[in-house]
Design a protein around this motif. Sequence first.
Motif, PDB file in Angstrom:
ATOM      1  N   HIS A   1       6.925 -26.003  20.817  1.00  0.00           N
ATOM      2  CA  HIS A   1       8.148 -25.697  21.488  1.00  0.00           C
ATOM      3  C   HIS A   1       9.092 -24.764  20.763  1.00  0.00           C
ATOM      4  O   HIS A   1       9.704 -23.770  21.471  1.00  0.00           O
ATOM      5  CB  HIS A   1       8.844 -27.088  21.541  1.00  0.00           C
TER       6      HIS A   1
ATOM      7  N   HIS B   1      10.424 -20.656  21.722  1.00  0.00           N
ATOM      8  CA  HIS B   1      11.721 -20.171  21.338  1.00  0.00           C
ATOM      9  C   HIS B   1      11.491 -18.769  20.707  1.00  0.00           C
ATOM     10  O   HIS B   1      12.443 -17.618  20.950  1.00  0.00           O
ATOM     11  CB  HIS B   1      12.892 -20.832  20.491  1.00  0.00           C
TER      12      HIS B   1
ATOM     13  N   HIS C   1      16.782 -22.770  27.418  1.00  0.00           N
ATOM     14  CA  HIS C   1      15.543 -23.395  27.802  1.00  0.00           C
ATOM     15  C   HIS C   1      15.186 -22.525  29.484  1.00  0.00           C
ATOM     16  O   HIS C   1      15.380 -23.395  30.350  1.00  0.00           O
ATOM     17  CB  HIS C   1      15.202 -24.836  27.824  1.00  0.00           C
TER      18      HIS C   1
ATOM     19  N   PHE D   1      10.120 -20.755  30.208  1.00  0.00           N
ATOM     20  CA  PHE D   1      10.294 -21.467  28.930  1.00  0.00           C
ATOM     21  C   PHE D   1       9.360 -22.649  29.561  1.00  0.00           C
ATOM     22  O   PHE D   1       8.502 -23.446  28.840  1.00  0.00           O
ATOM     23  CB  PHE D   1      11.567 -21.532  28.339  1.00  0.00           C
TER      24      PHE D   1
HETATM   25 ZN   LIG Z   1      14.677 -25.899  22.298  1.00  0.00          ZN
END
Ligand SMILES: [Zn+2]
Length: 221
Positions: free
Chosen positions: A178, A182, A197, A201
């Motif tokens: 995750h 980013h 997000h 993503f």
């Molecule tokens: Zn996040």
Amino acid sequence: MFEESYRELRPRAPLPELRVEFFSFANVNNTIRLREGRLLVRLSDLLEGAPENVLRAIAHILLAKMYRRPVDGQRAAHYRRYVSTQHMSRKAHLVRQLRGRKQIHSAQGHSYDLDAIFEELNIRFFHGLLGRPQMTWSSERARNRLGHYDPAHNAIVVSRIFDDLRVPQFVVEYIVYHEMLHLKYPVKLRGSRRCVHPAEFQAEEKLFAQFEQAKQFLSRL
Ligand SMILES: [Zn+2]
């Protein structure tokens, strides 16, 4: 900005040579000095990327202090409000952890090695193309934050509570994955709203095979 601010405060005085730079203080700190007729300004690098009016406010505050002029209350309040936002205080908190203390937290925990996890995920999902940031277990056993990517220090921090063999490896991998997303999708401003997000993503996050199981495990914490 500093030149304009100077002009505003001292319209008739000659403009001195100015050097303004961002500097890695352990805190949100800004300094101004006059050396041999040159003005040297150091702004906390936590202010990099701050909105223009915040930077203009700090320019005004520093110069007003330097030349003993009254600080405009509105601009001072504007600056203080920005620095005290949650976003900034979190950043400052992390920086204190990373820079303020002697102890350097490492990627190698008791149970899991974050560098190794990063490298494996980098190959599995990103063709090995992501540059590895500083990987570190958090110093505190944070429950409210699983992990975060800090662009100011190019660091991925994972909460120490997951450095535990009772936590399945795929859960640690999911948290790191995750945060790697980013890295891949830097936070963009959409209007004035931060889009953390975006759709791409979220779509890519679901490529992680145990996405649902990981989410489920984390929801039971
Ligand atoms: Zn996040």
